[in-house]
Motif scaffolding. Sequence first.
Motif, PDB file in Angstrom:
ATOM      1  N   ARG A   1      14.272 -84.838 -12.947  1.00 37.85           N
ATOM      2  CA  ARG A   1      15.135 -84.390 -11.866  1.00 37.85           C
ATOM      3  C   ARG A   1      15.083 -82.821 -11.586  1.00 37.85           C
ATOM      4  N   VAL A   2      14.443 -82.115 -12.635  1.00 35.54           N
ATOM      5  CA  VAL A   2      14.177 -80.502 -12.154  1.00 35.54           C
ATOM      6  C   VAL A   2      12.766 -80.886 -11.570  1.00 35.54           C
ATOM      7  N   PRO A   3      12.388 -80.690 -10.268  1.00 39.45           N
ATOM      8  CA  PRO A   3      11.277 -80.844  -9.564  1.00 39.45           C
ATOM      9  C   PRO A   3      10.289 -79.848 -10.297  1.00 39.45           C
ATOM     10  N   ILE A   4       8.916 -80.441 -10.360  1.00 40.77           N
ATOM     11  CA  ILE A   4       7.851 -79.571 -11.212  1.00 40.77           C
ATOM     12  C   ILE A   4       7.641 -78.460 -10.195  1.00 40.77           C
ATOM     13  N   SER A   5       7.768 -78.692  -8.880  1.00 41.07           N
ATOM     14  CA  SER A   5       7.440 -77.478  -8.065  1.00 41.07           C
ATOM     15  C   SER A   5       8.425 -76.197  -8.487  1.00 41.07           C
ATOM     16  N   TYR A   6       9.826 -76.614  -8.869  1.00 42.74           N
ATOM     17  CA  TYR A   6      10.653 -75.532  -9.176  1.00 42.74           C
ATOM     18  C   TYR A   6      10.170 -74.975 -10.547  1.00 42.74           C
TER      19      TYR A   6
ATOM     20  N   PRO B   1      11.359 -77.081 -19.937  1.00 41.44           N
ATOM     21  CA  PRO B   1      12.355 -78.053 -20.652  1.00 41.44           C
ATOM     22  C   PRO B   1      11.882 -79.340 -19.900  1.00 41.44           C
ATOM     23  N   MET B   2      12.228 -80.391 -20.854  1.00 47.07           N
ATOM     24  CA  MET B   2      12.143 -81.863 -20.177  1.00 47.07           C
ATOM     25  C   MET B   2      13.526 -82.086 -19.585  1.00 47.07           C
ATOM     26  N   SER B   3      13.483 -82.780 -18.476  1.00 48.23           N
ATOM     27  CA  SER B   3      14.960 -82.962 -17.957  1.00 48.23           C
ATOM     28  C   SER B   3      15.023 -84.633 -17.573  1.00 48.23           C
ATOM     29  N   PRO B   4      16.215 -85.198 -17.644  1.00 52.37           N
ATOM     30  CA  PRO B   4      16.504 -86.613 -17.166  1.00 52.37           C
ATOM     31  C   PRO B   4      15.617 -87.042 -16.073  1.00 52.37           C
TER      32      PRO B   4
END
Lengths: 497, 236
Positions: free
Chosen positions: A386-391, A357-360
């Motif tokens: 906002r959702v870190p890539i690492s997550y 997903p893309m996130s803001p």
Amino acid sequence: MDVRSQVSMVFHLDKCIGCHTCSIACKNVWTDRQGTEYMWWNNVETKPGTGFPTAWEDQEKYQGGWELKKGELKLKSTGPAKVMANIFHNPHQPSMDDYYEPWTYDYETLFDAPEGDDQPVARPVSRVTGEYMEVEAGPNWDDDLGGSEIYAANDPNLDALTEEQRQQLSAVERLVMFYFPRICNHCLNPSCVASCPSGALYKRGEDGIVLIDQKRCRAWRSCIAACPYKKTYYNWQTGKSEKCILCYPRLETGQAPACFHSCVGRIRYLGVLLYDAERIEEVAKLPDDEIVEGQRSMILDPRDPEVVAAAKANGIPDDVIESACKSPVYRFVKEWKIALPPHLEFRTLPMLFYVPPMSPVMAGKDGDSVYHLTDNNLFHDIDQSRVPISYLAKLLGAGNEGLVRYALRKQKAVRLYRRALTVGDVDDASAARALREADCTVEEAEAIYRLTTLCTFDDRFVIPPMHREEAIQMIEEPHGHRQSVGFGFTAGPKRGL
Amino acid sequence: MTQLSHYLDQLLFVAVPYVALVLFFLGTIYRYRAESFSYSSLSSQFLENKQHFWGMVPFHYGILTVLAGHAVAFLVPRSILAWNARPLRLYILEITALAFGAMTLVGLLAILARRRSSSKLLRVTSKADWVLYALLLFQLASGVYVAVSYPWGSSWFAATASPYLWSLAKLSPEVSWVAALPWVVKLHMLNAWLLIGFFPFTRLVHILVVPNPYLWRKRQVVRWNRDPRTARLIER
Ligand code: HEM
Ligand code: SF4
Ligand code: SF4
């Protein structure tokens, strides 16, 4: 080359609205019986969150999936050496407490209660014991980040984040979440199948659907522990394990599975992939940083004449190969490379892929005013999501951030490209540059856009002919099956004495 | 009086055993063929996982060892007699057997305590389960009692029960081998026949489907339509 076909899936997370329609469709069709109330063959989780059953991704706790030991693939939870020793009490078996105790309400009291000073209330009643109960948890207890302090904080994927990133996730102005619908992944190297002492679980050769033979299951419940996605469930009433069947009776009659059919966000895609079964073990043994691409490389091009010849030699019917050529899953996974498998590090080779997903973008706070941390450097944004890539990489890329970044960049580029066309506030040159840098041609961008937003039912679900009639012809007299549905035994699931 | 007890012995140790064996074989085979869905260990670990270990594990390890002991004494009584020829070995065998018997009994008591303590478990406990628990409890309690009060059972089993069982197997029943045994021992034997006769109507059928092929089958299982042999499995 040992070519086989697999009915595979893509879930486009950017489109999921978290409405749970899919879960309800599935429940109404398959799991509304006693003993299955608590099962959600399809469930939708809020991420970050602990999911269902609680913290299923934590394999220290549940011991699901495979691990590499001295170059050999071993089930974490069981194996020939352990199977008899642990059969009486499975040390890794989750219990109802890890899921929830199903309940209903005694609605009658709302009508029957004698007149009194207080409004009558319907109290929760356990669907196991029939007694009144305190509701302590449900299948979706942390929906939309409810109670995040307690729940989301225990999400195993957060281990991939730095302390700072963790802090940022919970700051109000940076709060973020997305939905993560899950069904059985119908894996190529299923640990559930490999763990079953009775050999009751099997993968169907023709379409790769993983099923549990209800007449062979003896409640040794190894599969429950062994599936790292916790997608086999124990029916406490019949003493048999059950799992998502990918609605095979629907597929066999050309219909999309119930959860796919009902999906409100139209996030679900289904189609055939041809793959090289000879390479299953080799790929499942690849180190984490190679395994995602390894799995992708097992998926074969259905237009390649060599592949077609090998497929035919293996008895794959022409119309299935044709169907593979139209498969939307092939495009997302192999051509565009924007759909990724969940937790491939469990090494079961799942065949359900997710478009991340893309996130803001990240926001900051300056005194009382909130501002967005964007400069106009478009690609920088992806890393500032906002959702870190690492997550996301921990969830979908076996830890490989590059693969997630690639998928997100491409999606972003497609958006810019469309924005330049329809809104016009992005100039063509920078849209073109965005595409180039995202490794995407204009045709590809157009195709991604169409399959993402304008997709019809038939674009999303390219269901191969299942040829079940051949199965019946093989073993029975076809006329004997005239006007019958032909799905095997139809006796009710009566519990043994 | 002796006449009466003779007939009683004939009834309890010839008629009952044969009826039990017929029930056992016909019952389990019929149930397997007609209702194979009902063959299950009916595990309840999912509903209660805290006390589960303390009942299931000692009970099963215990009962399997004790049963194996009975089987060896029945099949090759001479080996037991030969082993017991030296007192030290006899003591070791007796103490081990008693320990496993006691472990089984403790395990069963834990299983019963667990069943009664959880309303979820009571919900999945059938009448057949209760009958089975009663039979098992009597079997284990009487077995441990016999072991304590009539020592050296490993030797006298080989000289009494074993020839008696062989005479049944050879269809020329000879009750005299066991006629003079103490009444607790006889009750222990009678209850064993009841367990065998009742077997097909209980969850005990799970013993017949223990998962041996796991040890040598391939890890992954694939079933094809096109292969008529495996296709049959799907449609059934
Ligand atoms: C190798 C042989 C055996 C295997 C693999 C086996 C396995 C199992 C399993 C998996 C359960 C379910 C436990 C649970 O609730 O999770 C069970 C229950 C049970 N077994 Fe066995 N078993 C074996 C032999 C026996 C024997 C020989 C007996 C007795 C004669 C026995 C009596 C029972 C009883 C009474 C239960 C029910 C316990 C309860 O839940 O209350 N089993 N067994
Ligand atoms: S997700 Fe994979 S391992 Fe789990 S039940 Fe499905 S096929 Fe088996
Ligand atoms: S129905 Fe579709 S949009 Fe709704 S929660 Fe399920 S997957 Fe998401």
